[in-house]
Motif scaffolding. Structure first.
Motif, PDB file in Angstrom:
ATOM      1  N   TYR A   8       0.861  -1.182   0.000  1.00  0.00           N
ATOM      2  CA  TYR A   8       0.000   0.000   0.000  1.00  0.00           C
ATOM      3  C   TYR A   8       0.899   1.234   0.000  1.00  0.00           C
ATOM      4  CZ  TYR A   8      -3.347   3.404   1.882  1.00  0.00           C
ATOM      5  OH  TYR A   8      -4.139   4.505   2.085  1.00  0.00           O
ATOM      6  N   ILE A   9       0.695   2.103  -0.978  1.00  0.00           N
ATOM      7  CA  ILE A   9       1.528   3.303  -1.147  1.00  0.00           C
ATOM      8  C   ILE A   9       0.607   4.484  -1.433  1.00  0.00           C
ATOM      9  CG2 ILE A   9       3.340   4.397  -2.557  1.00  0.00           C
ATOM     10  CD1 ILE A   9       4.140   1.468  -3.363  1.00  0.00           C
ATOM     11  N   THR A  10       0.853   5.607  -0.778  1.00  0.00           N
ATOM     12  CA  THR A  10       0.149   6.827  -1.157  1.00  0.00           C
ATOM     13  C   THR A  10       1.080   7.662  -2.033  1.00  0.00           C
ATOM     14  OG1 THR A  10       0.831   7.885   0.906  1.00  0.00           O
ATOM     15  CG2 THR A  10      -1.383   6.910   0.844  1.00  0.00           C
ATOM     16  N   ALA A  55      -3.394   9.938  -4.253  1.00  0.00           N
ATOM     17  CA  ALA A  55      -3.761   8.710  -4.948  1.00  0.00           C
ATOM     18  C   ALA A  55      -3.240   7.545  -4.121  1.00  0.00           C
ATOM     19  CB  ALA A  55      -3.150   8.677  -6.343  1.00  0.00           C
ATOM     20  N   ILE A  56      -3.907   6.407  -4.236  1.00  0.00           N
ATOM     21  CA  ILE A  56      -3.432   5.184  -3.590  1.00  0.00           C
ATOM     22  C   ILE A  56      -2.950   4.238  -4.682  1.00  0.00           C
ATOM     23  CG2 ILE A  56      -4.082   3.109  -2.301  1.00  0.00           C
ATOM     24  CD1 ILE A  56      -6.130   4.785  -0.826  1.00  0.00           C
ATOM     25  N   LEU A  57      -1.793   3.668  -4.447  1.00  0.00           N
ATOM     26  CA  LEU A  57      -1.223   2.660  -5.329  1.00  0.00           C
ATOM     27  C   LEU A  57      -1.103   1.369  -4.525  1.00  0.00           C
ATOM     28  CD1 LEU A  57       0.352   1.612  -7.823  1.00  0.00           C
ATOM     29  CD2 LEU A  57       2.386   2.705  -6.856  1.00  0.00           C
ATOM     30  N   ILE A  58      -1.642   0.288  -5.059  1.00  0.00           N
ATOM     31  CA  ILE A  58      -1.489  -1.024  -4.429  1.00  0.00           C
ATOM     32  C   ILE A  58      -0.745  -1.915  -5.408  1.00  0.00           C
ATOM     33  CG2 ILE A  58      -2.673  -3.058  -3.529  1.00  0.00           C
ATOM     34  CD1 ILE A  58      -4.970  -1.171  -2.712  1.00  0.00           C
ATOM     35  N   LEU A  59       0.402  -2.413  -4.953  1.00  0.00           N
ATOM     36  CA  LEU A  59       1.219  -3.317  -5.767  1.00  0.00           C
ATOM     37  C   LEU A  59       1.093  -4.721  -5.201  1.00  0.00           C
ATOM     38  CD1 LEU A  59       4.444  -1.137  -6.108  1.00  0.00           C
ATOM     39  CD2 LEU A  59       2.568  -1.373  -7.745  1.00  0.00           C
ATOM     40  N   LYS A  60       1.051  -5.721  -6.082  1.00  0.00           N
ATOM     41  CA  LYS A  60       0.992  -7.129  -5.660  1.00  0.00           C
ATOM     42  C   LYS A  60       2.372  -7.730  -5.876  1.00  0.00           C
ATOM     43  CE  LYS A  60      -3.746  -6.915  -6.897  1.00  0.00           C
ATOM     44  NZ  LYS A  60      -4.420  -6.515  -8.080  1.00  0.00           N
ATOM     45  N   THR A  61       2.923  -8.343  -4.813  1.00  0.00           N
ATOM     46  CA  THR A  61       4.299  -8.813  -4.874  1.00  0.00           C
ATOM     47  C   THR A  61       4.539  -9.956  -3.896  1.00  0.00           C
ATOM     48  OG1 THR A  61       6.593  -8.045  -4.968  1.00  0.00           O
ATOM     49  CG2 THR A  61       5.217  -7.154  -3.189  1.00  0.00           C
ATOM     50  N   ARG A  62       5.806 -10.371  -3.804  1.00  0.00           N
ATOM     51  CA  ARG A  62       6.237 -11.341  -2.798  1.00  0.00           C
ATOM     52  C   ARG A  62       7.007 -10.614  -1.711  1.00  0.00           C
ATOM     53  NH1 ARG A  62       8.600 -14.253  -7.158  1.00  0.00           N
ATOM     54  NH2 ARG A  62      10.592 -13.608  -6.257  1.00  0.00           N
ATOM     55  N   GLN A  63       6.966 -11.165  -0.510  1.00  0.00           N
ATOM     56  CA  GLN A  63       7.644 -10.544   0.619  1.00  0.00           C
ATOM     57  C   GLN A  63       9.155 -10.439   0.395  1.00  0.00           C
ATOM     58  OE1 GLN A  63       6.986 -12.497   4.368  1.00  0.00           O
ATOM     59  NE2 GLN A  63       7.468 -10.654   5.496  1.00  0.00           N
ATOM     60  N   ASP A  64       9.764 -11.435  -0.251  1.00  0.00           N
ATOM     61  CA  ASP A  64      11.211 -11.392  -0.455  1.00  0.00           C
ATOM     62  C   ASP A  64      11.647 -10.261  -1.391  1.00  0.00           C
ATOM     63  OD1 ASP A  64       9.973 -13.340  -2.440  1.00  0.00           O
ATOM     64  OD2 ASP A  64      11.995 -13.202  -3.281  1.00  0.00           O
ATOM     65  N   LEU A  65      10.714  -9.675  -2.123  1.00  0.00           N
ATOM     66  CA  LEU A  65      11.033  -8.556  -3.021  1.00  0.00           C
ATOM     67  C   LEU A  65      10.751  -7.196  -2.373  1.00  0.00           C
ATOM     68  CD1 LEU A  65       9.554  -9.966  -6.352  1.00  0.00           C
ATOM     69  CD2 LEU A  65      11.956  -9.896  -5.649  1.00  0.00           C
ATOM     70  N   PHE A  66      10.165  -7.210  -1.175  1.00  0.00           N
ATOM     71  CA  PHE A  66       9.726  -5.955  -0.567  1.00  0.00           C
ATOM     72  C   PHE A  66      10.858  -4.947  -0.374  1.00  0.00           C
ATOM     73  CE2 PHE A  66       9.047  -3.191   3.116  1.00  0.00           C
ATOM     74  CZ  PHE A  66       7.997  -2.434   2.623  1.00  0.00           C
ATOM     75  N   GLU A  67      11.994  -5.355   0.143  1.00  0.00           N
ATOM     76  CA  GLU A  67      13.057  -4.383   0.434  1.00  0.00           C
ATOM     77  C   GLU A  67      13.544  -3.695  -0.843  1.00  0.00           C
ATOM     78  OE1 GLU A  67      15.253  -1.903   2.652  1.00  0.00           O
ATOM     79  OE2 GLU A  67      13.654  -3.235   3.325  1.00  0.00           O
ATOM     80  N   GLU A  68      13.716  -4.449  -1.915  1.00  0.00           N
ATOM     81  CA  GLU A  68      14.123  -3.839  -3.191  1.00  0.00           C
ATOM     82  C   GLU A  68      13.013  -2.943  -3.736  1.00  0.00           C
ATOM     83  OE1 GLU A  68      15.794  -5.023  -7.637  1.00  0.00           O
ATOM     84  OE2 GLU A  68      15.464  -6.627  -6.170  1.00  0.00           O
ATOM     85  N   LEU A  69      11.774  -3.391  -3.598  1.00  0.00           N
ATOM     86  CA  LEU A  69      10.641  -2.577  -4.043  1.00  0.00           C
ATOM     87  C   LEU A  69      10.580  -1.276  -3.243  1.00  0.00           C
ATOM     88  CD1 LEU A  69       7.140  -3.770  -4.993  1.00  0.00           C
ATOM     89  CD2 LEU A  69       7.368  -1.942  -3.343  1.00  0.00           C
ATOM     90  N   ARG A  70      10.745  -1.375  -1.924  1.00  0.00           N
ATOM     91  CA  ARG A  70      10.714  -0.175  -1.069  1.00  0.00           C
ATOM     92  C   ARG A  70      11.780   0.829  -1.501  1.00  0.00           C
ATOM     93  NH1 ARG A  70      13.336   2.115   2.903  1.00  0.00           N
ATOM     94  NH2 ARG A  70      14.928   0.489   2.931  1.00  0.00           N
ATOM     95  N   LYS A  71      12.988   0.375  -1.731  1.00  0.00           N
ATOM     96  CA  LYS A  71      14.066   1.268  -2.171  1.00  0.00           C
ATOM     97  C   LYS A  71      13.762   1.877  -3.540  1.00  0.00           C
ATOM     98  CE  LYS A  71      17.702  -1.024   0.457  1.00  0.00           C
ATOM     99  NZ  LYS A  71      18.871  -1.904   0.385  1.00  0.00           N
ATOM    100  N   THR A  72      13.169   1.092  -4.417  1.00  0.00           N
ATOM    101  CA  THR A  72      12.804   1.581  -5.752  1.00  0.00           C
ATOM    102  C   THR A  72      11.745   2.666  -5.645  1.00  0.00           C
ATOM    103  OG1 THR A  72      13.395  -0.519  -6.778  1.00  0.00           O
ATOM    104  CG2 THR A  72      11.874   0.900  -7.996  1.00  0.00           C
ATOM    105  N   VAL A  73      10.727   2.438  -4.821  1.00  0.00           N
ATOM    106  CA  VAL A  73       9.663   3.437  -4.641  1.00  0.00           C
ATOM    107  C   VAL A  73      10.262   4.734  -4.101  1.00  0.00           C
ATOM    108  CG1 VAL A  73       7.572   4.026  -3.338  1.00  0.00           C
ATOM    109  CG2 VAL A  73       7.814   1.741  -4.360  1.00  0.00           C
ATOM    110  N   ILE A  74      11.093   4.632  -3.083  1.00  0.00           N
ATOM    111  CA  ILE A  74      11.713   5.833  -2.501  1.00  0.00           C
ATOM    112  C   ILE A  74      12.511   6.603  -3.550  1.00  0.00           C
ATOM    113  CG2 ILE A  74      13.512   6.600  -0.883  1.00  0.00           C
ATOM    114  CD1 ILE A  74      12.434   4.419   1.038  1.00  0.00           C
ATOM    115  N   SER A  75      13.186   5.892  -4.439  1.00  0.00           N
ATOM    116  CA  SER A  75      14.037   6.561  -5.440  1.00  0.00           C
ATOM    117  C   SER A  75      13.239   7.351  -6.481  1.00  0.00           C
ATOM    118  CB  SER A  75      14.932   5.542  -6.143  1.00  0.00           C
ATOM    119  OG  SER A  75      14.188   4.763  -7.060  1.00  0.00           O
ATOM    120  N   CYS A  76      11.963   7.018  -6.663  1.00  0.00           N
ATOM    121  CA  CYS A  76      11.189   7.735  -7.692  1.00  0.00           C
ATOM    122  C   CYS A  76       9.942   8.414  -7.126  1.00  0.00           C
ATOM    123  CB  CYS A  76      10.839   6.793  -8.839  1.00  0.00           C
ATOM    124  SG  CYS A  76       9.835   5.377  -8.426  1.00  0.00           S
TER     125      CYS A  76
END
Length: 106
Positions: A8-10, A55-76
């Motif tokens: 869940y991302i705003t 806006a709300i963004l909901i991404l569907k993923t696996r837990q093992d990808l969360f840390e890389e996803l979190r860093k990617t979201v922060i970067s953009c």
């Protein structure tokens, strides 16, 4: 066993949510994105009560990808402190999880 979930991302607006979704999908960090283009968020920031359209963004993923996803979201993402929350899926339609897995980074 693999753990799947929603992130869940705003975001500031629909365009930013779409940009973040595209980057995460291109990197195969998310299998799918859902965007709710307009919500009213009420919160306190730096001792000021604030009401803003977001806006709300909901991404569907696996837990093992969360840390890389979190860093990617922060970067953009434009926010200093974006909301990025992993919500585990406790039960799901197994063919859907199989499809998700086929779309995600190995």
């Amino acid at each position: 066993m693999k753990q799947y979930g929603f992130v869940y991302i705003t975001a500031q607006n629909r365009q930013e949510a779409q940009k973040v979704a595209r980057v995460c999908l291109d990197k195969k960090l998310a299998a799918c994105a859902n965007i709710f283009p307009s919500i009213l968020s009420c919160y306190e920031w730096k001792d000021q009560y604030t009401e803003e359209e977001e806006a709300i963004l909901i991404l569907k993923t696996r837990q093992d990808l969360f840390e890389e996803l979190r860093k990617t979201v922060i970067s953009c993402h434009s926010y200093t402190c974006p909301c990025i929350v992993f919500i585990p899926i406790s039960k799901a339609h197994l063919p859907f999880l199989s499809w998700m897995d086929s779309q995600l980074k190995k």
